[in-house]
Design a protein around this motif. Structure first.
Motif: not given
Length: 626
Positions: A103, A107, A525, A528, A546-547, A550, A553-554, A557
């Motif tokens: 991530d 970023n 970012t 979708p 999702s983007s 996202e 992050q998914g 997570s």
């Protein structure tokens, strides 16, 4: 009278001496793994049961506690293996928030695009984007290579575990034969039973087993599903067809000739053969965990990284196309602009028929399409996949895109040019019972990996492999998506001409224009995208939207949560195993305090018998002197 007392005392001394020997043996083996406490219970003999003799040496076994211990041993081996690999998998992504983590690298890349959009004339900002993109691609590839290394390690572990299980089954068959030939009164029998139980406990760590004790003291060993592995002196022979180092394309199949990974074959005592993995015969233990990780958990992690890499590449080079209701009010129809559709740019139609909603995925080919494409390789593993040939791409190719789509969809749908739309805009209308709910596609806007000045905001920043092939999601010669995470790299054409990140030749813009970096940032970012159901990010067996940001992050997570859950499960199973070990030890283990207490009591009994013997001797001496 004296002779009776002498005989009884002598027998008592022998029995007590034997009991002391058993207690001493227990004390001497207090730390021996697999040793079960021995007991010797005297038996009465002679007229009126006035005599005493040594009985059979028996083991203090609680069958129910032993069965539970084996069950918890299998469970603990399963959860330990699962937690260990889950933890290693999570570590591949790095610590969330660290600059070098997945991530953090993503970023850093998006921030570099923002910085370039704010200062498009900066050479340093362009160089930073190239560097950040290269670092992100390397991070994804490193994680994907790590996933395959874990799979290869599990393949090696399965080979080792199968060999160990095979050895244990052979030992059990030999011990069964020795137990069957050893009288139950033989003092060596408890040692053989200890060896047998220790082998069974070791086998339970590898796979879940059930045992049936036979009348001769031997045991039959069965898998949890009922396949017989040991019967009297006969044992099944296990073999593992190892495939060595695994790649992303090496996946499990029920058909051994099609499978890219090894399987465990068992030649049973009766002569039959069974595939223990395909039949689901092994449900717990380290083998079951290794199979689940190798064939399910890690391939899903690979798919997540492949989807991420594909989303990253196509966000840079593709234009999302979405179906809209016709402006002229035509019912049950959608207009969608597919201008530039190329091989692999799948078109997804969501339809509802008879109350059931499903996806139709149309996959274009530049040559003759195959008869079918596995749905599991697309975004929706439950979809109906329809391959079709693009116009102008070889013999038998349709003349227009409308014709190609119409042939692919067949009856029930009508495809025509969308009125007033672009050359590649089509209208898809339902003419049967199915209702059109949605249409979408990701259409590649560049012609090749070297097309970095297309006059559009899209640019092929990320490419496929050392050959720097444009990534389109093609199925020509196999799925381009599978293993793409290992092959993703920055486009050398862009790396060698960083000015292309801001200059859009042919559009009238200059190298100081921020349009392209801003569009790339928003594509990552804010736009979708559809990610496959096989990635498991959506939490259900359906594609997720999702983007790319996202989705990153998914992925982190999901893997972090799974690793934590596996660790919690292992800790809970560890408590269950400790409880089972404690229960078994309470009845079958050696307690020094208890054995020392028994030893004192036996010493007192020995002294009492000795006194009786002394008194009888004195009585006889007195009688002889009279």
């Amino acid at each position: 009278m004296a002779f009776d007392a002498l005989t009884t005392a002598t027998a008592g001394l022998r029995v007590t001496q034997s009991q002391i020997g058993v207690v001493s043996q227990n004390i001497a083996n207090v730390g021996t793994v697999g040793y079960v406490r021995r007991t010797l219970t005297p038996v009465t003999t002679g007229p009126g049961n006035a005599g005493v003799a040594s009985g059979t040496i028996a083991r203090a076994i609680d069958a129910a506690a032993l069965k539970q211990l084996r069950s918890e041993t299998s469970g603990a081996a399963y959860t330990s293996t699962l937690a260990g690999i889950r933890g290693q998998l999570d570590a591949l992504y790095g610590r969330p928030g660290d600059g070098s983590a997945l991530d953090g690298m993503f970023n850093g890349f998006t921030q570099s695009l923002q910085s370039l959009a704010a200062n498009p004339t900066s050479t340093a900002a362009r160089t930073t984007v190239v560097s950040a993109a290269s670092g992100l691609a390397t991070t994804i590839a490193t994680a994907a290579n790590g996933v395959q290394s874990l799979r290869s390690g599990l393949e090696a572990q399965l080979a080792s575990d199968t060999n160990d299980a095979n050895t244990l089954l052979g030992q059990l068959a030999k011990l069964n034969a020795r137990l069957g030939a050893t009288p139950k009164t033989d003092a060596s029998r408890p040692d053989l039973e200890d060896q047998r139980d220790q082998a069974l406990n070791s086998l339970a760590g590898l796979m879940d087993i059930n045992t049936v004790t036979l009348t001769d003291g031997s045991v039959s060993v069965l898998t949890g599903s009922g396949a017989t592995l040991v019967d009297h002196g006969n044992a099944a022979t296990l073999s593992f067809s190892s495939r060595g180092t695994l790649s992303a394309q090496a996946l499990y199949s029920d058909d051994p000739s099609q499978s890219g990974v090894g399987t465990i074959m068992a030649t049973l005592p009766g002569g039959g053969k069974i595939d223990l993995i395909a039949s689901g015969a092994i449900r717990s233990g380290s083998i079951a965990a290794a199979v689940e990780l190798r064939d399910t958990v890690l391939p899903q992690a690979q798919r997540q990284l492949d989807d991420l890499a594909a989303g990253l590449a196509r966000s840079m080079s593709d234009r999302p196309a979405t179906g809209t209701a016709p402006a002229d009010g035509t019912k049950n129809a959608l207009d969608i602009d597919l201008t530039g559709l190329t091989s692999g740019n799948a078109v997804t139609l969501t339809v509802q028929d008879g109350g059931v909603q499903r996806n139709l995925i149309l996959i274009p080919f530049s040559g003759t399409p195959p008869a079918s494409v596995p749905a599991g390789l697309t975004d929706d593993s439950e979809a109906t996949v329809i391959p079709f040939q693009l116009p102008g791409s070889g013999n038998g190719a349709p003349a227009t895109l409308q014709e190609a789509l119409s042939q692919a969809l067949g009856g029930g749908y009508a495809v025509s040019a969308a009125p007033g739309g672009a050359a590649g805009a089509v209208r898809i209308a339902g003419t049967g019972s199915a209702s059109l709910l949605a249409a979408s596609a990701s259409v590649t806007q560049v012609d090749s990996a070297t097309d970095i000045k297309s006059g559009k905001t899209q640019i092929p920043l990320f490419v496929d492999g050392k050959a720097a092939t444009l990534f389109t999601g093609s199925f020509e010669g196999g799925s381009q998506l599978t293993g793409f995470a290992q092959r993703i790299s920055i486009n050398p054409s862009v790396a060698g001409n960083a000015a292309s990140l801001v200059g859009i030749t042919g559009s009238g813009t200059s190298t100081g224009d921020a349009t392209r970096p801003q569009a790339l940032y928003e594509a990552l970012t804010g736009t979708p995208r559809t990610f496959s159901s096989a990635s498991g990010i959506g939490g259900i067996d359906a594609p997720t939207t999702s983007s790319v940001a996202e989705f990153v992050q998914g992925v982190i997570s999901v893997q972090g949560s799974a690793a934590a859950a596996a660790q919690d499960l292992d800790q809970g199973q560890g408590i269950a195993l400790s409880t089972a070990q404690g229960r078994f030890a309470s009845t079958s283990g050696v307690s020094i305090d208890e054995e020392m207490s028994n030893l004192i009591a036996l010493q007192q009994a020995f002294t009492a018998n000795a006194r009786v013997l002394t008194a009888a001797r004195d009585m006889l001496d007195t009688l002889m002197r009279i």
